[in-house]
Design a protein around this motif. Structure first.
Motif, PDB file in Angstrom:
ATOM      1  N   GLN A  16       0.846  -1.201   0.000  1.00  0.00           N
ATOM      2  CA  GLN A  16       0.000   0.000   0.000  1.00  0.00           C
ATOM      3  C   GLN A  16       0.881   1.252   0.000  1.00  0.00           C
ATOM      4  OE1 GLN A  16      -3.407   0.230   2.693  1.00  0.00           O
ATOM      5  NE2 GLN A  16      -2.970   2.378   3.104  1.00  0.00           N
ATOM      6  N   SER A  17       1.939   1.217   0.795  1.00  0.00           N
ATOM      7  CA  SER A  17       2.802   2.391   0.945  1.00  0.00           C
ATOM      8  C   SER A  17       3.706   2.614  -0.273  1.00  0.00           C
ATOM      9  CB  SER A  17       3.674   2.236   2.198  1.00  0.00           C
ATOM     10  OG  SER A  17       2.857   2.137   3.348  1.00  0.00           O
ATOM     11  N   LEU A  18       4.155   1.533  -0.896  1.00  0.00           N
ATOM     12  CA  LEU A  18       5.138   1.669  -1.989  1.00  0.00           C
ATOM     13  C   LEU A  18       4.518   1.684  -3.379  1.00  0.00           C
ATOM     14  CD1 LEU A  18       8.089  -0.619  -0.815  1.00  0.00           C
ATOM     15  CD2 LEU A  18       7.879   1.858  -0.582  1.00  0.00           C
ATOM     16  N   VAL A  19       3.500   0.837  -3.605  1.00  0.00           N
ATOM     17  CA  VAL A  19       2.960   0.724  -4.964  1.00  0.00           C
ATOM     18  C   VAL A  19       1.446   0.936  -4.989  1.00  0.00           C
ATOM     19  CG1 VAL A  19       4.843  -0.687  -5.867  1.00  0.00           C
ATOM     20  CG2 VAL A  19       2.888  -1.835  -4.837  1.00  0.00           C
ATOM     21  N   ALA A  20       0.973   1.833  -4.126  1.00  0.00           N
ATOM     22  CA  ALA A  20      -0.440   2.216  -4.116  1.00  0.00           C
ATOM     23  C   ALA A  20      -1.382   1.010  -4.109  1.00  0.00           C
ATOM     24  CB  ALA A  20      -0.756   3.131  -5.308  1.00  0.00           C
ATOM     25  N   THR A  21      -1.008   0.001  -3.316  1.00  0.00           N
ATOM     26  CA  THR A  21      -1.876  -1.165  -3.045  1.00  0.00           C
ATOM     27  C   THR A  21      -2.197  -1.978  -4.298  1.00  0.00           C
ATOM     28  OG1 THR A  21      -2.957   0.465  -1.629  1.00  0.00           O
ATOM     29  CG2 THR A  21      -3.719  -1.755  -1.411  1.00  0.00           C
ATOM     30  N   ARG A  22      -1.193  -2.130  -5.187  1.00  0.00           N
ATOM     31  CA  ARG A  22      -1.483  -2.795  -6.462  1.00  0.00           C
ATOM     32  C   ARG A  22      -1.031  -4.261  -6.538  1.00  0.00           C
ATOM     33  NH1 ARG A  22      -3.064   1.920  -7.382  1.00  0.00           N
ATOM     34  NH2 ARG A  22      -3.366   2.681  -9.497  1.00  0.00           N
ATOM     35  N   MET A  23      -0.500  -4.828  -5.461  1.00  0.00           N
ATOM     36  CA  MET A  23      -0.127  -6.237  -5.528  1.00  0.00           C
ATOM     37  C   MET A  23      -1.393  -7.077  -5.678  1.00  0.00           C
ATOM     38  SD  MET A  23       2.199  -8.497  -2.910  1.00  0.00           S
ATOM     39  CE  MET A  23       3.530  -7.323  -2.785  1.00  0.00           C
ATOM     40  N   THR A  24      -1.363  -8.015  -6.609  1.00  0.00           N
ATOM     41  CA  THR A  24      -2.557  -8.827  -6.847  1.00  0.00           C
ATOM     42  C   THR A  24      -2.533 -10.075  -5.961  1.00  0.00           C
ATOM     43  OG1 THR A  24      -1.536 -10.179  -8.560  1.00  0.00           O
ATOM     44  CG2 THR A  24      -2.540  -8.108  -9.276  1.00  0.00           C
ATOM     45  N   THR A  25      -3.696 -10.680  -5.807  1.00  0.00           N
ATOM     46  CA  THR A  25      -3.780 -11.921  -5.033  1.00  0.00           C
ATOM     47  C   THR A  25      -2.914 -13.007  -5.667  1.00  0.00           C
ATOM     48  OG1 THR A  25      -6.032 -11.305  -4.414  1.00  0.00           O
ATOM     49  CG2 THR A  25      -5.399 -13.584  -4.023  1.00  0.00           C
ATOM     50  N   GLU A  26      -2.931 -13.077  -6.997  1.00  0.00           N
ATOM     51  CA  GLU A  26      -2.140 -14.099  -7.698  1.00  0.00           C
ATOM     52  C   GLU A  26      -0.642 -13.948  -7.406  1.00  0.00           C
ATOM     53  OE1 GLU A  26      -3.385 -16.796  -9.234  1.00  0.00           O
ATOM     54  OE2 GLU A  26      -5.276 -15.957  -8.491  1.00  0.00           O
ATOM     55  N   GLU A  27      -0.196 -12.715  -7.198  1.00  0.00           N
ATOM     56  CA  GLU A  27       1.221 -12.492  -6.882  1.00  0.00           C
ATOM     57  C   GLU A  27       1.558 -12.938  -5.456  1.00  0.00           C
ATOM     58  OE1 GLU A  27       2.196  -8.706  -9.837  1.00  0.00           O
ATOM     59  OE2 GLU A  27       1.243  -8.324  -7.897  1.00  0.00           O
ATOM     60  N   MET A  28       0.544 -12.988  -4.606  1.00  0.00           N
ATOM     61  CA  MET A  28       0.763 -13.383  -3.206  1.00  0.00           C
ATOM     62  C   MET A  28       0.703 -14.900  -3.005  1.00  0.00           C
ATOM     63  SD  MET A  28      -1.828 -10.684  -1.372  1.00  0.00           S
ATOM     64  CE  MET A  28      -1.733  -8.923  -1.696  1.00  0.00           C
ATOM     65  N   LEU A  29      -0.237 -15.540  -3.671  1.00  0.00           N
ATOM     66  CA  LEU A  29      -0.570 -16.940  -3.359  1.00  0.00           C
ATOM     67  C   LEU A  29       0.611 -17.915  -3.357  1.00  0.00           C
ATOM     68  CD1 LEU A  29      -4.053 -17.367  -5.113  1.00  0.00           C
ATOM     69  CD2 LEU A  29      -3.580 -17.088  -2.677  1.00  0.00           C
ATOM     70  N   PRO A  30       1.536 -17.853  -4.350  1.00  0.00           N
ATOM     71  CA  PRO A  30       2.576 -18.893  -4.406  1.00  0.00           C
ATOM     72  C   PRO A  30       3.494 -18.945  -3.179  1.00  0.00           C
ATOM     73  CG  PRO A  30       2.503 -17.628  -6.457  1.00  0.00           C
ATOM     74  CD  PRO A  30       1.636 -16.917  -5.477  1.00  0.00           C
ATOM     75  N   ILE A  31       3.609 -17.848  -2.430  1.00  0.00           N
ATOM     76  CA  ILE A  31       4.584 -17.813  -1.323  1.00  0.00           C
ATOM     77  C   ILE A  31       3.916 -17.974   0.041  1.00  0.00           C
ATOM     78  CG2 ILE A  31       4.544 -15.280  -0.969  1.00  0.00           C
ATOM     79  CD1 ILE A  31       7.709 -17.560  -0.974  1.00  0.00           C
ATOM     80  N   LEU A  32       2.594 -17.997   0.072  1.00  0.00           N
ATOM     81  CA  LEU A  32       1.884 -17.947   1.366  1.00  0.00           C
ATOM     82  C   LEU A  32       2.186 -19.131   2.284  1.00  0.00           C
ATOM     83  CD1 LEU A  32      -1.605 -16.488   0.386  1.00  0.00           C
ATOM     84  CD2 LEU A  32       0.303 -15.318   1.475  1.00  0.00           C
ATOM     85  N   GLU A  33       2.291 -20.328   1.714  1.00  0.00           N
ATOM     86  CA  GLU A  33       2.543 -21.487   2.581  1.00  0.00           C
ATOM     87  C   GLU A  33       3.916 -21.390   3.247  1.00  0.00           C
ATOM     88  OE1 GLU A  33       1.420 -24.023  -0.524  1.00  0.00           O
ATOM     89  OE2 GLU A  33      -0.421 -24.714   0.459  1.00  0.00           O
ATOM     90  N   LYS A  34       4.901 -20.865   2.499  1.00  0.00           N
ATOM     91  CA  LYS A  34       6.236 -20.674   3.094  1.00  0.00           C
ATOM     92  C   LYS A  34       6.196 -19.576   4.159  1.00  0.00           C
ATOM     93  CE  LYS A  34       9.333 -22.514  -0.401  1.00  0.00           C
ATOM     94  NZ  LYS A  34      10.298 -22.245  -1.473  1.00  0.00           N
TER      95      LYS A  34
END
Length: 465
Positions: A16-34
């Protein structure tokens, strides 16, 4: 001394602070389990501006994002940022909407609600706190930290005690502008620890360049949890980086117990995303630099970028320093509110008008009138009666909890959202962001019928919060 715990912010405040809250869910999902296996105290993953941005720019359902994250994160608590009676919007909502939003947030996977009010008016937190307790969630009541004549240690300890009495399970010192300096943090944490029994968490931003030092001094003073961001998405207007803090505390009495090698795997996931945002222009190098003006003018990073864009649109970029100097004066006139959404936008916009018009308060915004009248709550310091009269004229000042004026809204909203609703939660998306949600619902409906109607313009519009 217990080990220090860490809340990772990369899924919410960091981007939110760096890229105006533009990270997508798809960009998050692969790393969540780690990330779930790291041993974080919690992952800050929702709330703040993510809700609006999901629909407005990414054509995503914020509720679906939360469910997908919860599905991957089995062991670590998920936490969100909640603006008290404002929920995640910019006005006060009726109690029934606040209660239903809390209920649905917890039902969809949130464990900890960090609840704050822009004016530190406890009346604006009451409904959200009670609703969270009722749903079995963890209430983290937040103190909006700022500086000014009224903001001494006594002010903060008194407010902390009040929040504990209202039912807070933990208390967060929320330093949204990165104004908290190391030795002040030490004194403040020590004083609050002596005043309340619940755990204390510290949230700060790297804007002014002091945040990592501030965390170390807060840790020495006994803070229980600190907020950090994984290094590719840290610093600048984001949080201090996670790995250097973990390394600094390793082998000491404050050792976090987190594994640097495992954190490096998290970092490797976000590094290419950082590069991608840099190339697309979403990550502006300006937000990465240290800006000591934050300490001089008490202006948070997001507010700075807002002021720049407002002046640019008016063709008055040369007035930037004048506006920065006007902000503290407007803030003083309005009773020294902390500068955080929505008060930061209200004070900032009024300062811009004052400078552009060449005469102070010649043109007064509706929102500034509302702030001075008491529509957002009680200002930390009394506003001079003659100034109040100048701004609001014959309107009657509000001295009670502003939401007491609001009739229940939920049933009427349910009727309005019927043409689009496919889940209970849609009424809440509609309640908070009617136009944005309606556009998103239309897009969603078209997608079901295979019509390509992409309304998002994520690349060329920046949404600041």
């Amino acid at each position: 001394m217990a080990k220090v715990k860490i809340t990772e912010t990369v899924l919410r405040d960091s981007h939110q602070s760096l890229v105006a809250t533009r990270m997508t869910t798809e960009e998050m999902l692969p790393i969540l389990e780690k990330m779930d296996a790291i041993g974080y105290h919690s992952l800050e993953a929702w709330g703040g501006a993510t809700f609006d941005s999901c629909m407005r720019f990414l054509n995503e359902d914020p509720w679906e994002r939360l469910r997908k994250i919860r599905d991957k994160v089995k062991n670590t608590k998920l936490q969100m940022l909640f603006r008290g009676q404002n929920i995640l919007g910019y006005r006060h909502y009726a109690d029934d909407v606040v209660e239903y939003f809390v209920q649905k947030s917890i039902a969809n996977g949130i464990d900890i609600l960090r609840i704050f009010d822009a004016l530190n008016d406890p009346r604006n937190l009451k409904t959200a706190i009670n609703a969270t307790k009722k749903e079995g969630g963890h209430v983290q009541a937040a103190i909006s930290y700022t500086t000014g004549p009224v903001y001494d240690t006594e002010y903060y300890t008194k407010y902390a005690r009040q929040l504990e009495e209202m039912g807070a399970d933990s208390i967060c010192i929320k330093d949204m502008a990165g104004l908290l300096k190391p030795y002040d943090a030490y004194d403040l944490v020590k004083a609050i620890k002596e005043t309340v029994k619940v755990p204390i968490q510290l949230h700060t931003h790297y804007t002014a360049g002091v945040a990592s030092m501030t965390l170390i001094k807060a840790i020495e003073a006994g803070v229980d949890v600190v907020d950090t961001a994984i290094s590719p998405m840290a610093m600048g207007t984001s949080q201090p980086p996670t790995e250097p803090l973990v390394a600094s505390l390793a082998g000491t009495e404050y050792d976090t117990g987190l594994d640097l090698a495992k954190l490096d795997e998290i970092s490797k996931h976000f590094m290419p995303l950082r590069e991608k945002y840099m190339e697309s222009g979403l990550l502006d190098p300006k937000v990465l630099k240290v800006d000591v003006n934050a300490l001089l003018y008490q202006v948070p990073g997001g507010m700075l970028s807002n002021l720049v864009s407002q002046l640019k649109q008016a063709g008055k970029s040369d007035k930037f320093i004048e506006v920065l100097e006007e902000v503290p004066r407007v803030r003083a006139d309005a009773g020294y509110p902390p500068l955080v959404t929505p008060s930061s936008q209200i004070v900032g916009t009024q300062a811009v008008f004052n400078v552009i018009m060449g005469e102070r308060y010649k043109n007064v915004t509706k929102e500034f009138k509302g702030l001075v009248r008491g529509e957002y709550g009680k200002s930390p310091m009394p506003i001079k009666p003659e100034f109040q009269k100048q701004i609001i004229g014959d309107a009657k000042p509000i001295t009670y909890r502003p939401a007491d004026d609001l009739k229940p809204e939920l049933e009427e909203l349910r009727e309005k959202v019927k043409p689009w609703a496919i889940q209970d939660e849609d009424v809440l998306s509609y309640a908070l962001f009617e136009q944005v949600a309606t556009k998103f619902f239309e897009w969603r409906k078209n997608q079901q019928y295979g019509i390509d109607a992409d309304h998002a313009d994520a690349e060329n519009k920046i949404h600041t919060v």
